[in-house]
Design an enzyme around this catalytic site. Structure first.
Site, PDB file in Angstrom:
ATOM      1  N   HIS A 160       7.634   6.680  21.170  1.00  0.00           N
ATOM      2  CA  HIS A 160       6.390   6.170  21.763  1.00  0.00           C
ATOM      3  C   HIS A 160       6.423   5.874  23.259  1.00  0.00           C
ATOM      4  CE1 HIS A 160       5.324   6.111  17.658  1.00  0.00           C
ATOM      5  NE2 HIS A 160       5.651   4.885  17.355  1.00  0.00           N
ATOM      6  N   GLU A 177       0.824  -1.205   0.000  1.00  0.00           N
ATOM      7  CA  GLU A 177       0.000   0.000   0.000  1.00  0.00           C
ATOM      8  C   GLU A 177       0.860   1.258   0.000  1.00  0.00           C
ATOM      9  OE1 GLU A 177      -4.024  -1.193   2.331  1.00  0.00           O
ATOM     10  OE2 GLU A 177      -2.244  -1.102   3.544  1.00  0.00           O
ATOM     11  N   ASN A 187      -4.304   5.131  16.395  1.00  0.00           N
ATOM     12  CA  ASN A 187      -5.386   4.577  15.592  1.00  0.00           C
ATOM     13  C   ASN A 187      -5.641   3.147  16.036  1.00  0.00           C
ATOM     14  OD1 ASN A 187      -6.168   6.618  13.631  1.00  0.00           O
ATOM     15  ND2 ASN A 187      -4.032   6.468  12.972  1.00  0.00           N
ATOM     16  N   CYS A 198       6.062  -4.357  16.620  1.00  0.00           N
ATOM     17  CA  CYS A 198       5.548  -3.352  17.550  1.00  0.00           C
ATOM     18  C   CYS A 198       4.128  -3.772  17.922  1.00  0.00           C
ATOM     19  CB  CYS A 198       5.551  -1.962  16.911  1.00  0.00           C
ATOM     20  SG  CYS A 198       7.214  -1.414  16.487  1.00  0.00           S
ATOM     21  N   SER A 247      11.593   7.294   8.639  1.00  0.00           N
ATOM     22  CA  SER A 247      11.189   7.023  10.019  1.00  0.00           C
ATOM     23  C   SER A 247      11.652   5.632  10.427  1.00  0.00           C
ATOM     24  CB  SER A 247       9.667   7.108  10.100  1.00  0.00           C
ATOM     25  OG  SER A 247       9.228   6.776  11.389  1.00  0.00           O
ATOM     26  N   CYS A 250       3.553   8.572   1.220  1.00  0.00           N
ATOM     27  CA  CYS A 250       4.025   7.693   2.296  1.00  0.00           C
ATOM     28  C   CYS A 250       4.368   6.341   1.655  1.00  0.00           C
ATOM     29  CB  CYS A 250       2.917   7.553   3.343  1.00  0.00           C
ATOM     30  SG  CYS A 250       3.357   6.495   4.725  1.00  0.00           S
ATOM     31  N   CYS A 283      -1.979   6.788   9.926  1.00  0.00           N
ATOM     32  CA  CYS A 283      -0.779   6.202  10.523  1.00  0.00           C
ATOM     33  C   CYS A 283      -1.040   4.840  11.134  1.00  0.00           C
ATOM     34  CB  CYS A 283      -0.313   7.077  11.666  1.00  0.00           C
ATOM     35  SG  CYS A 283       1.008   8.123  11.198  1.00  0.00           S
ATOM     36  N   SER A 327      10.522   6.679  15.910  1.00  0.00           N
ATOM     37  CA  SER A 327       9.288   6.252  16.575  1.00  0.00           C
ATOM     38  C   SER A 327       9.641   5.887  18.008  1.00  0.00           C
ATOM     39  CB  SER A 327       8.704   5.039  15.855  1.00  0.00           C
ATOM     40  OG  SER A 327       8.362   5.399  14.540  1.00  0.00           O
ATOM     41  N   CYS A 331       6.457  -6.806   8.012  1.00  0.00           N
ATOM     42  CA  CYS A 331       7.463  -6.150   8.866  1.00  0.00           C
ATOM     43  C   CYS A 331       7.796  -7.081  10.022  1.00  0.00           C
ATOM     44  CB  CYS A 331       6.898  -4.838   9.418  1.00  0.00           C
ATOM     45  SG  CYS A 331       8.092  -3.910  10.422  1.00  0.00           S
ATOM     46  N   CYS A 338       0.861  -2.059  16.375  1.00  0.00           N
ATOM     47  CA  CYS A 338       0.845  -1.751  14.945  1.00  0.00           C
ATOM     48  C   CYS A 338       0.173  -2.844  14.118  1.00  0.00           C
ATOM     49  CB  CYS A 338       2.282  -1.548  14.464  1.00  0.00           C
ATOM     50  SG  CYS A 338       2.405  -1.174  12.709  1.00  0.00           S
TER      51      CYS A 338
HETATM   52  N1  SAH Z   1       9.087   1.163  10.819  1.00  0.00           N
HETATM   53  C1  SAH Z   1       9.120   2.597  10.760  1.00  0.00           C
HETATM   54  C2  SAH Z   1       8.164   3.214   9.769  1.00  0.00           C
HETATM   55  C3  SAH Z   1       6.777   2.644   9.619  1.00  0.00           C
HETATM   56  S1  SAH Z   1       5.565   2.955  10.866  1.00  0.00           S
HETATM   57  C4  SAH Z   1       8.931   3.181  12.138  1.00  0.00           C
HETATM   58  O1  SAH Z   1       8.714   2.413  13.076  1.00  0.00           O
HETATM   59  O2  SAH Z   1       9.062   4.376  12.305  1.00  0.00           O
HETATM   60  C5  SAH Z   1       5.154   4.649  10.745  1.00  0.00           C
HETATM   61  C6  SAH Z   1       4.693   5.240  12.073  1.00  0.00           C
HETATM   62  O3  SAH Z   1       3.352   4.836  12.400  1.00  0.00           O
HETATM   63  C7  SAH Z   1       5.552   4.803  13.250  1.00  0.00           C
HETATM   64  O4  SAH Z   1       5.805   5.890  14.087  1.00  0.00           O
HETATM   65  C8  SAH Z   1       4.637   3.810  13.926  1.00  0.00           C
HETATM   66  O5  SAH Z   1       5.012   3.595  15.254  1.00  0.00           O
HETATM   67  C9  SAH Z   1       3.298   4.474  13.753  1.00  0.00           C
HETATM   68  N2  SAH Z   1       2.153   3.607  14.016  1.00  0.00           N
HETATM   69  C10 SAH Z   1       2.080   2.276  13.904  1.00  0.00           C
HETATM   70  N3  SAH Z   1       0.857   1.834  14.253  1.00  0.00           N
HETATM   71  C11 SAH Z   1       0.131   2.927  14.584  1.00  0.00           C
HETATM   72  C12 SAH Z   1      -1.222   3.127  14.989  1.00  0.00           C
HETATM   73  N4  SAH Z   1      -2.042   2.108  15.110  1.00  0.00           N
HETATM   74  N5  SAH Z   1      -1.622   4.395  15.214  1.00  0.00           N
HETATM   75  C13 SAH Z   1      -0.793   5.438  15.042  1.00  0.00           C
HETATM   76  N6  SAH Z   1       0.479   5.302  14.638  1.00  0.00           N
HETATM   77  C14 SAH Z   1       0.943   4.067  14.415  1.00  0.00           C
END
Ligand code: SAH
Length: 341
Positions: free
Chosen positions: A214, A90, A288, A114, A189, A103, A331, A212, A110, A117
């Site tokens: 968090h 996507e 989200n 996380c 990122s 994006c 996101c 990231s 992946c 995610c």
């Molecule tokens: N692997 C990379 C890039 C992809 S994720 C990274 O970790 O940065 C892009 C961003 O979306 C990251 O900051 C990730 O933590 C965030 N993300 C993942 N799931 C999410 C969710 N459910 N709601 C909001 N942000 C989320």
């Protein structure tokens, strides 16, 4: 046969020299591919027929097949592309006041796992090749009929787990004779793969870095992001400092607000202390919610309180507005629902 979209200028130079041609053929080729966006090598007018025949013998152009193209009410567009091996990825296009931002996805699935995610629910099947990232930009620009001015490498996948291909991709989209996407308009990122942050700091292009994070401490971060066990917060902060010293650029810290997990005032205060004195910008992102995950979005008033606390502690911070949630393009919502597994 290989796609020519895998080739950086240096690789093209080497190619042309091996063919007994001059190296200026490399920038010429780039102009045709990305400025004129040819769909067949026969469209090239400033090379001899025999030279074009060589190109046709050695390379394909290649394309991505667009399976679906959705448009959100807020102007965000999401594309589902099929790769040559049948895998699906996507890509999201966002309309901002400053231009169009894409994006980009870097991997099929992946491995970072996380906990919050959606993308990580599918294990990584493979890295994307450079051409598959380049083609995401070319295809989106064509299908939406826009000029892409900004790129965020924040789709599915961990870009620093596919480092070489991502770096080639950045060189190609930045090339002044090609798509000419300014390095300052490109952000990569990462979830915090420390050795690659260091390597990226030494990379010639002045591309932006987002981390990231968090969580403000290892206890919470270990729970949310298994990668933290390999590269804990202190190591990440050290790497961020190295990047800033080396590039003089401000780093974006991404921080998703998850109810009851990382959204208390104590967390905000701890985060402010952690980031104190660093040239960073904190992006607070409303979480989200993902079906099948136990996490919830923070309450509006808690997000505002968190934001206010960071402000009070003089941290540069913004509370980000989400885009495209009605088409699962916000996101962390990308998940390749149709991906083979
Ligand atoms: N692997 C990379 C890039 C992809 S994720 C990274 O970790 O940065 C892009 C961003 O979306 C990251 O900051 C990730 O933590 C965030 N993300 C993942 N799931 C999410 C969710 N459910 N709601 C909001 N942000 C989320």
């Amino acid at each position: 046969m290989e796609s020519i979209y895998n080739y950086t200028e240096d690789m093209l130079k080497e190619y042309w020299i091996s063919k007994g041609e001059k190296s200026f053929r490399a920038p010429q080729t780039i102009e045709w591919l990305y400025r004129h966006q040819i769909t067949s090598f026969d469209e090239i007018t400033n090379m001899k027929k025999t030279v074009i025949e060589e190109l046709k013998k050695d390379f394909t152009l290649g394309t991505l097949e667009c399976v679906t193209h959705q448009k959100s009410k807020d102007g965000t567009q999401k594309f589902l592309f099929q790769l040559e091996d049948g895998n699906l990825i996507e890509t999201v296009l966002m309309h901002q006041e400053y231009g169009y931002s894409v994006c980009v996805t870097t991997e099929v699935g992946c491995n970072m796992d996380c906990q919050f995610c959606a993308s990580g629910m599918k294990k990584k099947l493979r890295n994307l090749e450079t051409k598959e990232m380049v083609l995401q930009i070319l295809m989106v620009a064509k299908l939406a009929n826009v000029r892409v001015s900004h790129v965020v490498v924040m789709g599915i996948g961990e870009p620093f787990d596919n480092y070489e291909n991502v770096i080639s991709f950045l060189k190609i989209i930045n090339h002044p004779l090609g798509l000419e996407i300014g390095a300052r308009h490109i952000t990569v990122s990462t979830c915090g793969i420390v050795p690659k942050i260091i390597e990226y700091s030494d990379f010639d292009l002045q591309v932006n870095l987002a981390i990231s994070l968090h969580a403000p401490n290892n206890k919470i971060r270990n729970q949310l992001m298994p990668i933290n066990k390999a590269y804990p917060i202190e190591e990440i902060i050290k790497a961020i400092r190295y990047y800033i010293n080396k590039t003089n650029r401000r780093v974006t810290i991404e921080y998703i607000l998850i109810k009851g997990i990382n959204d208390s005032i104590e967390c905000a205060d701890e985060l402010a202390t952690l980031l104190h004195g660093l040239n960073v910008y904190v992006n607070l992102i409303p979480y989200n919610e993902v079906v099948g995950k136990p996490y919830e979005r923070s309450k509006k008033e808690d997000m505002v309180a968190f934001f206010d606390w960071l402000k009070k502690r003089r941290i540069n911070v913004q509370l980000r507005k989400e885009q495209g949630s009605d088409i699962d393009a916000a996101c962390g919502q990308l998940r390749s629902k149709h991906m083979k597994s």
